[in-house]
Design a protein around this motif. Sequence first.
Motif, PDB file in Angstrom:
ATOM      1  N   HIS A   1      44.246  45.523  34.477  1.00 54.66           N
ATOM      2  CA  HIS A   1      44.409  44.108  34.978  1.00 54.66           C
ATOM      3  C   HIS A   1      42.975  43.581  35.206  1.00 54.66           C
ATOM      4  O   HIS A   1      42.497  42.328  34.984  1.00 54.66           O
ATOM      5  CB  HIS A   1      45.231  43.992  36.106  1.00 54.66           C
ATOM      6  N   VAL A   2      41.780  44.289  35.668  1.00 57.30           N
ATOM      7  CA  VAL A   2      40.596  43.822  36.043  1.00 57.30           C
ATOM      8  C   VAL A   2      39.825  43.608  34.673  1.00 57.30           C
ATOM      9  O   VAL A   2      39.219  42.321  34.539  1.00 57.30           O
ATOM     10  CB  VAL A   2      39.529  44.865  36.695  1.00 57.30           C
ATOM     11  N   HIS A   3      40.104  44.512  33.557  1.00 55.71           N
ATOM     12  CA  HIS A   3      39.520  44.046  32.397  1.00 55.71           C
ATOM     13  C   HIS A   3      39.969  43.162  31.847  1.00 55.71           C
ATOM     14  O   HIS A   3      39.353  42.103  31.168  1.00 55.71           O
ATOM     15  CB  HIS A   3      39.775  45.498  31.280  1.00 55.71           C
ATOM     16  N   LEU A   4      41.331  42.884  31.907  1.00 53.14           N
ATOM     17  CA  LEU A   4      42.124  41.755  31.342  1.00 53.14           C
ATOM     18  C   LEU A   4      41.696  40.268  31.960  1.00 53.14           C
ATOM     19  O   LEU A   4      41.290  39.282  31.476  1.00 53.14           O
ATOM     20  CB  LEU A   4      43.681  41.563  31.494  1.00 53.14           C
ATOM     21  N   GLY A   5      41.453  40.442  33.214  1.00 51.47           N
ATOM     22  CA  GLY A   5      41.124  39.220  33.991  1.00 51.47           C
ATOM     23  C   GLY A   5      39.603  38.886  33.605  1.00 51.47           C
ATOM     24  O   GLY A   5      39.309  37.810  33.593  1.00 51.47           O
ATOM     25  N   MET A   6      38.737  39.585  33.563  1.00 56.63           N
ATOM     26  CA  MET A   6      37.257  39.652  32.974  1.00 56.63           C
ATOM     27  C   MET A   6      37.384  38.791  31.597  1.00 56.63           C
ATOM     28  O   MET A   6      36.698  37.797  31.285  1.00 56.63           O
ATOM     29  CB  MET A   6      36.471  40.679  32.800  1.00 56.63           C
ATOM     30  N   VAL A   7      38.399  39.161  30.468  1.00 54.98           N
ATOM     31  CA  VAL A   7      38.519  38.686  29.415  1.00 54.98           C
ATOM     32  C   VAL A   7      39.021  37.274  29.555  1.00 54.98           C
ATOM     33  O   VAL A   7      38.379  36.236  29.146  1.00 54.98           O
ATOM     34  CB  VAL A   7      39.298  39.418  28.611  1.00 54.98           C
ATOM     35  N   ILE A   8      39.932  37.099  30.357  1.00 52.30           N
ATOM     36  CA  ILE A   8      40.535  35.656  30.994  1.00 52.30           C
ATOM     37  C   ILE A   8      39.382  34.789  31.459  1.00 52.30           C
ATOM     38  O   ILE A   8      39.201  33.636  30.817  1.00 52.30           O
ATOM     39  CB  ILE A   8      41.732  35.691  31.606  1.00 52.30           C
ATOM     40  N   LEU A   9      38.647  35.286  32.449  1.00 51.45           N
ATOM     41  CA  LEU A   9      37.370  34.465  32.918  1.00 51.45           C
ATOM     42  C   LEU A   9      36.422  34.026  31.845  1.00 51.45           C
ATOM     43  O   LEU A   9      35.998  32.836  31.849  1.00 51.45           O
ATOM     44  CB  LEU A   9      36.922  35.083  34.014  1.00 51.45           C
ATOM     45  N   THR A  10      36.233  35.049  30.730  1.00 53.26           N
ATOM     46  CA  THR A  10      35.287  34.722  29.691  1.00 53.26           C
ATOM     47  C   THR A  10      35.771  33.432  28.996  1.00 53.26           C
ATOM     48  O   THR A  10      35.121  32.594  28.641  1.00 53.26           O
ATOM     49  CB  THR A  10      34.915  35.909  29.072  1.00 53.26           C
ATOM     50  N   LEU A  11      37.108  33.617  28.893  1.00 59.69           N
ATOM     51  CA  LEU A  11      37.481  32.888  27.683  1.00 59.69           C
ATOM     52  C   LEU A  11      37.707  31.379  28.413  1.00 59.69           C
ATOM     53  O   LEU A  11      37.214  30.208  27.735  1.00 59.69           O
ATOM     54  CB  LEU A  11      39.079  33.021  27.227  1.00 59.69           C
ATOM     55  N   VAL A  12      37.974  31.321  29.498  1.00 65.82           N
ATOM     56  CA  VAL A  12      38.142  29.956  30.250  1.00 65.82           C
ATOM     57  C   VAL A  12      36.876  29.239  30.731  1.00 65.82           C
ATOM     58  O   VAL A  12      36.613  27.968  30.564  1.00 65.82           O
ATOM     59  CB  VAL A  12      39.084  29.888  31.492  1.00 65.82           C
ATOM     60  N   ALA A  13      35.826  30.014  30.915  1.00 64.49           N
ATOM     61  CA  ALA A  13      34.478  29.732  30.931  1.00 64.49           C
ATOM     62  C   ALA A  13      33.695  29.004  29.794  1.00 64.49           C
ATOM     63  O   ALA A  13      32.996  28.010  30.039  1.00 64.49           O
ATOM     64  CB  ALA A  13      33.545  30.771  31.389  1.00 64.49           C
ATOM     65  N   ARG A  14      33.961  29.518  28.688  1.00 66.18           N
ATOM     66  CA  ARG A  14      33.639  28.620  27.480  1.00 66.18           C
ATOM     67  C   ARG A  14      33.906  27.186  27.625  1.00 66.18           C
ATOM     68  O   ARG A  14      33.014  26.383  27.377  1.00 66.18           O
ATOM     69  CB  ARG A  14      34.058  29.036  26.227  1.00 66.18           C
ATOM     70  N   GLY A  15      34.897  26.592  27.761  1.00 66.78           N
ATOM     71  CA  GLY A  15      35.288  25.026  27.793  1.00 66.78           C
ATOM     72  C   GLY A  15      35.073  24.623  29.230  1.00 66.78           C
ATOM     73  O   GLY A  15      34.990  23.245  29.423  1.00 66.78           O
ATOM     74  N   ALA A  16      35.224  25.449  30.256  1.00 66.88           N
ATOM     75  CA  ALA A  16      35.014  25.092  31.635  1.00 66.88           C
ATOM     76  C   ALA A  16      35.957  23.951  32.015  1.00 66.88           C
ATOM     77  O   ALA A  16      35.607  23.045  32.779  1.00 66.88           O
ATOM     78  CB  ALA A  16      33.746  24.674  32.001  1.00 66.88           C
ATOM     79  N   ASP A  17      37.073  23.995  31.261  1.00 72.43           N
ATOM     80  CA  ASP A  17      38.173  22.991  31.823  1.00 72.43           C
ATOM     81  C   ASP A  17      38.872  23.349  32.750  1.00 72.43           C
ATOM     82  O   ASP A  17      39.309  24.553  33.065  1.00 72.43           O
ATOM     83  CB  ASP A  17      39.201  22.741  30.593  1.00 72.43           C
ATOM     84  N   ALA A  18      39.211  22.315  33.873  1.00 70.31           N
ATOM     85  CA  ALA A  18      39.445  22.709  35.190  1.00 70.31           C
ATOM     86  C   ALA A  18      40.969  23.249  35.119  1.00 70.31           C
ATOM     87  O   ALA A  18      40.945  24.086  35.968  1.00 70.31           O
ATOM     88  CB  ALA A  18      39.739  21.299  35.976  1.00 70.31           C
TER      89      ALA A  18
END
Length: 189
Positions: free
Chosen positions: A144-161
Motif C-alpha cells: 500500500h505504501v508503494h501504491l500510495g507513492m504511485v498515486i501521489l506521483t500521478l496526482v502531483a503531475r496535474g496538481a488538480d485540487a
Amino acid sequence: MPAQEFETESWGVLAGLPGEPMIWVLIFSEFAVFGLLLGAFAVARFINPSVFSAGQAVLDPSLAGLNTLALVTSGWAAAHGALAARQDRRHACRRWLALAIGLGGAFVAIKILEYINEVAAGAGLETSTFFTVYFLLTGFHLLHVHLGMVILTLVARGADAAAVETGTSFWHMVDLVWIVMFPIIYLVR
C-alpha cells in the motif's frame, strides 16, 4: 438539476469527505481488511503468547519507530500539498508531494533493511505463526505504501485540487494503518 450535482448528492455522507467519494469506498474496505489482519494477529498472539514474544524479540522497534516518524512526516507533507493544491499553488503542491513521496521511499528502504535483518536472524514466512502473520501484514502494508507513492506521483503531475485530495486521502489511510500497526506489532507484549 445538473448531472454532476445529482451524482455528488447521491453519495450522501461520503460526498462531504475530501477527494472523490469512491476513494472512501476503497479506504473503508482497506480499513476492514487491515482490521481483519490485525484481529488475526491479536487472536494468534492470544493463542501462542510465547511464540509471539519470541518473534517480537527479533524485531527492531527503533527501525519501526524511525519508519513511523518517516510516514507521519510524509502525511504532514501530503497535507501541505493538498492545501497548496486547493490554493492553486501547483508548484508548491508538487514540492510538498515530492517530499511526501521521498519520505515514503525512506519508509520502504527502512522496511527492506528491517526485513533483511530479520531474515538474517533466521526469520521467514514459515518460521512461526508470528512471522507468518507479521510478514503478511507488514508486506501488505508495504504494498500500500508503494501504491500510495504511485498515486501521489500521478496526482502531483496535474496538481488538480480534487485529484490531490483524493490521492492524499489514500496516503493518510496508509499512515493511519501504520500508526495502529506499529504499537500492536512492535510494542504490545
